[in-house]
Motif scaffolding. Structure first.
Motif: not given
Length: 314
Positions: A287-314
């Motif tokens: 979740v933290a890795a997603v959060s730093v990709t755009e400007m602002g504290a709550v801008t980057a993370l929009r849904n769980k699929s972004q997190v699962l993509k990171i987890l599933n690609n490792t």
């Protein structure tokens, strides 16, 4: 008994203005042209609930806003994210907390903060304490920034939450008001998961090594310590097992503002899904890795699929 909320967060609500890009030479020039300026919700309780809600949790927040346009914007953002705002107090007397995040070329940031009275004056009388009995997890965010609760109210709400069967989570801020370490230490036995940053744990323990930090904090009565280590991940210790859970490397780092609060929101979301301590920490790192990709504290993370993509690609 089924709880109304997965997560109830009590604490800081702030308005962030992000200024990019700024470096140490800013004071050597008459004028600095910024590449980008943005605004974002900020503060521990606010960021945690927005992020956890986007990850599928039922969330509520208790805090204080003011009679101004900053507060109107923040309430809209909470409601858009699906966070229950009925426990937010509206004050005509208090001033809003504002944070200016000066973002450096590498994405790291330095905060200039106006500590509004909205967070400092929040007290038990400002919201219905029954809220903490209605959630599976109760989060306190953050020690040293909630003077009206730090002085004693936090102990009451954490004990009431635990008596109702909730898990308790707390994080920390810098001791800007010189309240002293005992504010945290006397409450650690009431906290299931304590999640300071490395710098905050260093201040509390006067240790430099995460293992030694965790040992001292566990001695004070907390069950589980998670120390946020930034780009190195987090150090996790339950008194029996201890290890560093490595961070994920995002493709780009745009802005680290709010990454720690994203981590806590993600960690709590993982716990509500039945993850153990280690898997929840790994989930929080994603979740933290997603959060730093755009400007602002709550801008980057929009849904769980972004997190699962990171987890599933490792």
């Amino acid at each position: 008994m089924e709880k109304k909320y997965d997560i109830a967060a009590i604490g800081t609500i702030a308005y962030d203005m992000i200024l990019r890009t700024v470096d140490e030479t800013v004071f050597t020039r008459d004028t600095t042209l910024l590449g980008e300026v943005g605004v974002s919700p900020g503060g521990a309780a606010m960021t945690q609930t927005i992020i956890a809600s986007r990850l599928g949790c039922r969330t509520a927040i208790a805090g204080k806003v003011c009679d101004d346009t900053f507060s109107e914007y923040l309430l809209r953002e909470l409601e858009k994210a699906g966070v229950d705002t009925t426990h937010i107090v509206h004050s005509k007397e208090d001033s809003m907390s504002l944070t200016f995040a000066l973002v450096k070329p590498d994405g790291t940031r330095h905060f200039l903060g106006l500590a509004g009275s909205n967070n400092q004056s929040l007290c038990l009388e400002d919201f219905c304490l029954e809220l903490v009995t209605q959630a599976r997890i109760v989060s306190y965010g953050s020690f040293f920034f909630l003077k009206g609760l730090d002085s004693g109210g936090v102990s009451i709400l954490l004990k009431k939450a635990k008596d109702a069967g909730a898990l308790t989570v707390a994080d920390c801020a810098s001791d800007s008001f010189n309240q002293g370490k005992e504010i945290v230490f006397r409450n650690l036995p009431l906290i299931d998961f304590f999640i300071p940053s490395y710098v905050e744990a260093q201040y509390l323990t006067q240790e430099d090594e995460p293992g030694a930090m965790a040992e001292k904090l566990l001695e004070k009565g907390c069950r589980n310590i998670i120390i946020k280590l930034g780009e190195e991940g987090c150090y996790v210790c339950d008194g029996k097992r201890a290890e560093t859970v490595p961070a994920f490397r995002p493709e780009r780092v745009s802005d680290t503002t709010g990454a720690g609060d994203n981590f806590v929101g993600g960690f709590m979301a993982g716990i509500t899904e039945g993850m153990d301590l280690w898997d929840a920490a790994r989930y929080a790192n994603a979740v933290a890795a997603v959060s730093v990709t755009e400007m602002g504290a709550v801008t980057a993370l929009r849904n769980k699929s972004q997190v699962l993509k990171i987890l599933n690609n490792t």
